[in-house]
Design a protein around this motif. Structure first.
Motif, short mmCIF file in Angstrom:
data_model
loop_
_atom_site.label_atom_id
_atom_site.label_comp_id
_atom_site.label_asym_id
_atom_site.label_seq_id
_atom_site.Cartn_x
_atom_site.Cartn_y
_atom_site.Cartn_z
N GLU A 88 93.92 46.59 28.57
CA GLU A 88 93.45 47.97 28.70
C GLU A 88 92.06 48.16 28.09
O GLU A 88 91.24 48.91 28.62
CB GLU A 88 94.46 48.93 28.07
CG GLU A 88 95.73 49.04 28.91
CD GLU A 88 96.84 49.85 28.24
OE1 GLU A 88 96.74 50.15 27.02
OE2 GLU A 88 97.81 50.17 28.95
N ALA A 89 91.79 47.46 26.99
CA ALA A 89 90.44 47.52 26.40
C ALA A 89 89.42 46.93 27.36
O ALA A 89 88.31 47.46 27.51
CB ALA A 89 90.42 46.78 25.06
N LYS A 90 89.78 45.86 28.05
CA LYS A 90 88.87 45.24 29.01
C LYS A 90 88.65 46.18 30.19
O LYS A 90 87.53 46.31 30.70
CB LYS A 90 89.42 43.89 29.47
CG LYS A 90 88.51 43.13 30.39
CD LYS A 90 87.08 42.98 29.91
CE LYS A 90 86.92 42.29 28.60
NZ LYS A 90 85.53 42.27 28.11
N ILE A 91 89.70 46.85 30.65
CA ILE A 91 89.57 47.81 31.76
C ILE A 91 88.60 48.93 31.36
O ILE A 91 87.72 49.29 32.14
CB ILE A 91 90.95 48.38 32.15
CG1 ILE A 91 91.80 47.29 32.81
CG2 ILE A 91 90.80 49.59 33.09
CD1 ILE A 91 93.27 47.65 32.95
N ALA A 92 88.74 49.45 30.15
CA ALA A 92 87.85 50.52 29.67
C ALA A 92 86.41 50.01 29.61
O ALA A 92 85.47 50.73 29.98
CB ALA A 92 88.31 51.03 28.31
N ASP A 93 86.23 48.78 29.16
CA ASP A 93 84.89 48.18 29.08
C ASP A 93 84.28 48.06 30.48
O ASP A 93 83.12 48.39 30.69
CB ASP A 93 84.99 46.81 28.41
CG ASP A 93 83.66 46.14 28.24
OD1 ASP A 93 82.70 46.79 27.76
OD2 ASP A 93 83.55 44.93 28.58
N ILE A 94 85.07 47.63 31.44
CA ILE A 94 84.59 47.49 32.81
C ILE A 94 84.23 48.85 33.39
O ILE A 94 83.21 49.00 34.07
CB ILE A 94 85.63 46.76 33.68
CG1 ILE A 94 85.71 45.29 33.27
CG2 ILE A 94 85.32 46.89 35.17
CD1 ILE A 94 86.89 44.54 33.86
N GLU A 95 85.04 49.86 33.10
CA GLU A 95 84.74 51.22 33.60
C GLU A 95 83.43 51.74 33.02
O GLU A 95 82.64 52.37 33.73
CB GLU A 95 85.90 52.15 33.29
CG GLU A 95 87.11 51.88 34.18
CD GLU A 95 88.34 52.68 33.81
OE1 GLU A 95 88.37 53.35 32.76
OE2 GLU A 95 89.32 52.61 34.59
N ARG A 96 83.16 51.45 31.73
CA ARG A 96 81.87 51.85 31.13
C ARG A 96 80.71 51.13 31.84
O ARG A 96 79.68 51.73 32.12
CB ARG A 96 81.84 51.52 29.64
CG ARG A 96 82.54 52.55 28.76
CD ARG A 96 82.28 52.29 27.28
NE ARG A 96 82.78 50.99 26.84
CZ ARG A 96 84.03 50.75 26.47
NH1 ARG A 96 84.93 51.72 26.49
NH2 ARG A 96 84.39 49.54 26.08
N LYS A 97 80.90 49.86 32.12
CA LYS A 97 79.85 49.10 32.81
C LYS A 97 79.61 49.65 34.21
O LYS A 97 78.47 49.74 34.65
CB LYS A 97 80.23 47.62 32.87
CG LYS A 97 80.11 46.93 31.53
CD LYS A 97 80.51 45.47 31.62
CE LYS A 97 80.40 44.81 30.26
NZ LYS A 97 80.80 43.40 30.27
N ILE A 98 80.68 50.01 34.91
CA ILE A 98 80.53 50.59 36.25
C ILE A 98 79.71 51.88 36.17
O ILE A 98 78.82 52.12 36.98
CB ILE A 98 81.90 50.83 36.91
CG1 ILE A 98 82.55 49.49 37.28
CG2 ILE A 98 81.78 51.73 38.14
CD1 ILE A 98 84.00 49.59 37.73
N GLU A 99 80.02 52.73 35.18
CA GLU A 99 79.25 53.97 35.00
C GLU A 99 77.78 53.66 34.74
O GLU A 99 76.90 54.30 35.31
CB GLU A 99 79.83 54.78 33.84
CG GLU A 99 81.15 55.44 34.15
CD GLU A 99 81.74 56.16 32.93
OE1 GLU A 99 80.97 56.57 32.04
OE2 GLU A 99 82.97 56.29 32.88
N ASN A 100 77.53 52.67 33.88
CA ASN A 100 76.14 52.29 33.58
C ASN A 100 75.43 51.76 34.81
O ASN A 100 74.27 52.11 35.07
CB ASN A 100 76.08 51.26 32.45
CG ASN A 100 76.42 51.84 31.10
OD1 ASN A 100 76.34 53.05 30.90
ND2 ASN A 100 76.81 51.00 30.18
N PHE A 101 76.11 50.91 35.58
CA PHE A 101 75.51 50.38 36.80
C PHE A 101 75.26 51.47 37.82
O PHE A 101 74.24 51.46 38.51
CB PHE A 101 76.38 49.27 37.42
CG PHE A 101 76.27 47.95 36.71
CD1 PHE A 101 75.04 47.38 36.44
CD2 PHE A 101 77.40 47.27 36.34
CE1 PHE A 101 74.93 46.16 35.80
CE2 PHE A 101 77.32 46.04 35.69
CZ PHE A 101 76.07 45.49 35.41
#
Length: 142
Positions: A88-101
């Protein structure tokens, strides 16, 4: 095959020999036994371990995080809840990266819209990038 040389392990796991050595230095792979000839000897389980490491990396886990997952995997007191928390921490990290991208993409689309390739007097894209960078990045005087 009951044991592998480093080259055989690398081929079986679809990685470079240097990758195997790197994983050893990081402690992700155990120090292999040595044959009387001096060659490293790896077990079939090492192929699966390298494949596990590579797949976890492809899912976005850092090598440090992969190490934590490997420790959880061999820990007899490991709970599925702990593994799920890592996921779940990795999923949240990926979602932040998607927002940044997404933000980066939108900014580039806006800036590239300022570009008129047929103009000979300077580049509007670079001028717009310069203007926007001054608005967003604090200036630090030395």
């Amino acid at each position: 095959m009951s044991s592998f040389t480093i080259g055989q392990l690398a081929r079986a796991a679809h990685v470079h020999v240097e990758t195997i050595r790197y994983y050893e230095r990081l402690g992700l792979l155990r120090e292999p036994t040595r044959l009387p000839s001096g060659y490293r000897s790896y077990a079939p389980d090492d192929v699966r371990r390298v494949q596990f490491i590579r797949y976890a990396q492809q899912l976005g886990f850092s090598l440090q995080e992969v190490g934590e997952l490997l420790r959880l995997r061999v820990d007899p007191g490991m709970s599925c809840r702990e593994v799920r928390q890592h996921a779940e921490a990795k999923i949240a990290d990926i979602e932040r990266k998607i927002e940044n991208f997404t933000t980066m993409r939108e900014a580039l689309v806006t800036l590239s819209g300022a570009c008129h390739a047929d103009e000979s007097a300077g580049c509007q894209f670079l001028d717009a990038l310069d203007r926007h960078s001054r608005d967003r990045v604090p200036v630090v005087d030395d």
